[in-house]
Design an enzyme around this catalytic site. Sequence first.
Site, mmCIF file in Angstrom:
data_model
loop_
_atom_site.group_PDB
_atom_site.id
_atom_site.type_symbol
_atom_site.label_atom_id
_atom_site.label_comp_id
_atom_site.label_asym_id
_atom_site.label_seq_id
_atom_site.Cartn_x
_atom_site.Cartn_y
_atom_site.Cartn_z
ATOM 1 N N GLY A 1 0.825 -1.201 0.000
ATOM 2 C CA GLY A 1 0.000 0.000 0.000
ATOM 3 C C GLY A 1 0.858 1.250 0.000
ATOM 4 O O GLY A 1 0.619 2.193 -0.771
ATOM 5 N N ASP B 1 7.827 6.205 8.628
ATOM 6 C CA ASP B 1 7.307 5.676 9.886
ATOM 7 C C ASP B 1 6.031 6.445 10.186
ATOM 8 O O ASP B 1 6.064 7.657 10.427
ATOM 9 C CB ASP B 1 8.317 5.819 11.027
ATOM 10 C CG ASP B 1 8.044 4.806 12.132
ATOM 11 O OD1 ASP B 1 8.025 3.601 11.832
ATOM 12 O OD2 ASP B 1 7.824 5.213 13.281
ATOM 13 N N GLY C 1 -4.508 -0.487 6.615
ATOM 14 C CA GLY C 1 -4.350 -0.106 8.017
ATOM 15 C C GLY C 1 -5.651 0.308 8.668
ATOM 16 O O GLY C 1 -6.653 -0.413 8.617
ATOM 17 N N TYR C 2 -5.660 1.494 9.254
ATOM 18 C CA TYR C 2 -6.821 1.992 9.995
ATOM 19 C C TYR C 2 -7.787 2.793 9.114
ATOM 20 O O TYR C 2 -8.769 3.348 9.618
ATOM 21 C CB TYR C 2 -6.345 2.865 11.162
ATOM 22 C CG TYR C 2 -5.512 2.116 12.170
ATOM 23 C CD1 TYR C 2 -6.106 1.352 13.176
ATOM 24 C CD2 TYR C 2 -4.118 2.150 12.120
ATOM 25 C CE1 TYR C 2 -5.336 0.653 14.097
ATOM 26 C CE2 TYR C 2 -3.342 1.459 13.033
ATOM 27 C CZ TYR C 2 -3.958 0.708 14.020
ATOM 28 O OH TYR C 2 -3.196 0.008 14.931
ATOM 29 N N LYS D 1 -6.959 10.580 -2.002
ATOM 30 C CA LYS D 1 -6.301 10.373 -0.710
ATOM 31 C C LYS D 1 -4.919 11.018 -0.688
ATOM 32 O O LYS D 1 -4.519 11.618 0.316
ATOM 33 C CB LYS D 1 -6.190 8.876 -0.417
ATOM 34 C CG LYS D 1 -5.563 8.581 0.948
ATOM 35 C CD LYS D 1 -5.374 7.085 1.178
ATOM 36 C CE LYS D 1 -4.683 6.823 2.507
ATOM 37 N NZ LYS D 1 -4.362 5.396 2.713
ATOM 38 N N HIS E 1 -1.752 12.322 5.383
ATOM 39 C CA HIS E 1 -0.490 12.613 6.050
ATOM 40 C C HIS E 1 0.702 12.242 5.179
ATOM 41 O O HIS E 1 1.663 13.000 5.062
ATOM 42 C CB HIS E 1 -0.429 11.865 7.382
ATOM 43 C CG HIS E 1 -0.696 10.383 7.273
ATOM 44 N ND1 HIS E 1 -1.739 9.839 6.544
ATOM 45 C CD2 HIS E 1 -0.035 9.304 7.797
ATOM 46 C CE1 HIS E 1 -1.710 8.530 6.626
ATOM 47 N NE2 HIS E 1 -0.684 8.178 7.378
#
Length: 218
Positions: free
Chosen positions: A26, A83, A171-172, A193, A198
Site C-alpha cells: 500500500g 514511519d 491499516g486503519y 487520498k 499525512h
Amino acid sequence: MIDNISSNLSVLSLMQKLVLASGNTGKLMEMHALLQPIGLQLIPQNEFIDHAVEETGLTFVENAIIKARYASLVSGLPALADDSGLEVDALQGAPGIYSARYAGVTGLDRDRANNIRLLTDLADMSEVERKARLHCVLAYMRHPQDPVPIICQASWEGLIMDQPKGYYGFGYDPHFQVLELDCRAAELMPAEKQQLSHRGQALRQLISILKTEMELGQ
C-alpha cells in the site's frame, strides 16, 4: 506493443533508483505514484533482504532514520523510510509508533487485528472523545552515513468510528473518519487520498526538496 514495452524499460533504466524501507504494498503504490514523475524509481526493500531492521526508536523520527539507514546499507542505494501511525488523544497517543503491531499480529490478518484492538480500547468512549490523527515521518538518506538526512512530516486529523467503510487504502483507513469530507479514508480514491493524507503531504514536502537538490546538482 513490443516497442512500447522497450520504451518503458528504457525510461526505467534512466531513472534514479531509490529503495523504500518497507515491504508494505500500500505504501509502495502511494509513494511510487508521486515519485515516478520526478525521475525516481522506487524499489521495495524486500528485493535486497527478506527481513526488516528492528525498530528500537521511541519516536516516529528515530524509527524512520533507523529504517532508512539500514535500507541504504543493504541496498547500496539512497533510501526512503516512512514511519507512520495513528495517534488517539483518549489513548494518550496510542497506538503511536506501535500502530503496525498494536495487536501483536503479523501477516494478512494484521490490519484486522489492529482495528479490533483499537475499537475494543475505545469501546466506552463517545465520538467526541475519539479525536485522532494519522501522522507520517519520512526520512531520506542519500547514503548509509548521511549525517543530514531529509526529514519531512505531516498529520491528518480525524475521528475513529466503529463501523468500517470503504474498500481502498489499508491499516486503519476503514475506521478513520476524514473531517473535511465526512467520509472514511478507505472511501477515497487513491488520487484523492494523496491530496489529503499525512503521507501525501509529507511526500510533497520531500519532492520539493529533492527537486531543488536535483536542479542544483545539474
